[in-house]
Write a protein that holds these residues in place. Structure first.
Motif, PDB file in Angstrom:
ATOM      1  N   SER A 135    -115.551   6.407  -3.033  1.00 46.24           N
ATOM      2  CA  SER A 135    -114.811   5.506  -3.924  1.00 46.24           C
ATOM      3  C   SER A 135    -115.084   5.840  -5.391  1.00 46.24           C
ATOM      4  N   ASP A 136    -114.228   5.298  -6.242  1.00 47.68           N
ATOM      5  CA  ASP A 136    -114.446   5.457  -7.681  1.00 47.68           C
ATOM      6  C   ASP A 136    -115.755   4.804  -8.107  1.00 47.68           C
ATOM      7  N   CYS A 163    -118.488   4.626  -6.341  1.00 49.79           N
ATOM      8  CA  CYS A 163    -119.560   5.560  -5.970  1.00 49.79           C
ATOM      9  C   CYS A 163    -119.592   6.733  -6.945  1.00 49.79           C
ATOM     10  N   LYS A 164    -118.422   7.225  -7.336  1.00 48.34           N
ATOM     11  CA  LYS A 164    -118.371   8.314  -8.321  1.00 48.34           C
ATOM     12  C   LYS A 164    -119.023   7.875  -9.628  1.00 48.34           C
ATOM     13  N   GLY A 165    -118.834   6.607 -10.001  1.00 50.05           N
ATOM     14  CA  GLY A 165    -119.466   6.083 -11.213  1.00 50.05           C
ATOM     15  C   GLY A 165    -120.981   6.070 -11.091  1.00 50.05           C
ATOM     16  N   SER A 180    -116.639  14.199 -11.545  1.00 44.61           N
ATOM     17  CA  SER A 180    -116.190  13.394 -10.408  1.00 44.61           C
ATOM     18  C   SER A 180    -115.081  14.068  -9.623  1.00 44.61           C
TER      19      SER A 180
END
Length: 102
Positions: free
Chosen positions: A79-80, A82-84, A99
């Motif tokens: 997910s975004d 998690c990328k963060g 990312s």
């Protein structure tokens, strides 16, 4: 032995929650893993333990590389959020991260 930065460890744990869940789903969907499959590689099925062991032994950079390996090899789609978290870990460790690579 000194413990790693608590915020950093918490970030690893948070990312691992999602990555481990995705990994478990991938293994469940596949059934028996053929020897030539990406999921047959060493360090994936028990990757969370490996990552946290590295973190707890002050090897956070190696832990981060292993976490990225866990994401990229199968490959998993995170997910975004998690990328963060991954970006925050990379910034803390002063390691490169894009990312688009996960």
């Amino acid at each position: 032995m000194p413990r790693p930065n608590n915020d950093l460890r918490a970030d690893f744990i948070e990312a691992l929650k999602e990555v481990s869940a995705l990994m478990s789903t991938a293994y469940e969907q596949l059934g028996p893993v053929p020897d030539d499959h990406a999921l047959a590689q060493a360090g994936l099925e028990n990757g969370s333990e490996i990552v946290l062991d590295y973190v707890d032994h002050n090897e956070a950079g190696v832990a981060f590389e292993h976490l990225l390996y866990m994401i990229n090899e199968p490959p998993l789609v995170v997910s975004d959020a998690c990328k963060g978290i991954l970006a925050r870990i990379a910034k803390t460790l002063e390691m490169p991260f894009h990312s688009g690579n996960v």
